[in-house]
Design a protein around this motif. Sequence first.
Motif, PDB file in Angstrom:
ATOM      1  N   LYS A  70       0.884  -1.320  -0.085  1.00 52.53           N
ATOM      2  CA  LYS A  70      -0.109  -0.060  -0.110  1.00 52.53           C
ATOM      3  C   LYS A  70       0.831   1.352  -0.243  1.00 52.53           C
ATOM      4  N   ARG A  71       1.665   1.291   0.881  1.00 58.03           N
ATOM      5  CA  ARG A  71       2.791   2.403   0.942  1.00 58.03           C
ATOM      6  C   ARG A  71       3.353   2.551  -0.255  1.00 58.03           C
ATOM      7  N   ASN A  73       2.653   1.478  -3.567  1.00 55.98           N
ATOM      8  CA  ASN A  73       1.483   2.273  -4.609  1.00 55.98           C
ATOM      9  C   ASN A  73       1.173   3.572  -4.313  1.00 55.98           C
ATOM     10  N   GLN A  74       1.504   4.222  -2.966  1.00 60.14           N
ATOM     11  CA  GLN A  74       0.844   5.686  -2.818  1.00 60.14           C
ATOM     12  C   GLN A  74       2.233   6.477  -2.992  1.00 60.14           C
ATOM     13  N   CYS A  75       3.374   5.851  -3.303  1.00 60.03           N
ATOM     14  CA  CYS A  75       4.496   6.651  -3.588  1.00 60.03           C
ATOM     15  C   CYS A  75       4.521   7.235  -5.149  1.00 60.03           C
ATOM     16  N   GLY A  76       3.396   6.974  -5.652  1.00 60.14           N
ATOM     17  CA  GLY A  76       3.062   7.505  -7.011  1.00 60.14           C
ATOM     18  C   GLY A  76       3.872   6.695  -8.082  1.00 60.14           C
ATOM     19  N   ARG A  83       2.920  -2.770 -10.227  1.00 56.28           N
ATOM     20  CA  ARG A  83       1.764  -2.527  -9.229  1.00 56.28           C
ATOM     21  C   ARG A  83       1.108  -3.853  -9.373  1.00 56.28           C
TER      22      ARG A  83
END
Length: 161
Positions: A70-71, A73-76, A83
Amino acid sequence: MGIPKLEMTPTLETMYAHYGIASHFAHNIEKRLVLLLLGPEWVKHKPLTSDKIEKIYETLNKDTLGGLVKRFNQCGVKHSELRERLKYVLKKRNYLIHHFFGSRDLKIYEQKIQEEMIKELKEIVNLLASANAFFEHLAMPILEDLRLTNKTQQELAKLSI
């Protein structure tokens, strides 16, 4: 009717060995993701101090694979194949840890079922080994930048750091 005694046979030993190998690769993938997430996490917490750096590492190191994905994927990360690969690895890891044995219940006592489980574990091992190699390739420059080469990692492991 009680639960039958599970005799340790060569087939059963092989099955547990493959389970251990798969679990090992899943763990390694988690550690590679921790390394890949250090930079983005450090950027979020500027100005950095040694205490912040240590706390960030400890926090990431305690996170689950799902939390790390999750982290990540949140890094852009825009690379959709990466992914998707992570999503699939997470799905297989969670199946391995939470459902692999339970889905067979008492059938695990049967030789034929054990052989089927070994076949499935070999597939999972191959998937996780491939993913581990991929993420190790991505993380190695970070290890080198942090001067955490294999020799240094081995020395740190001896010290339980």
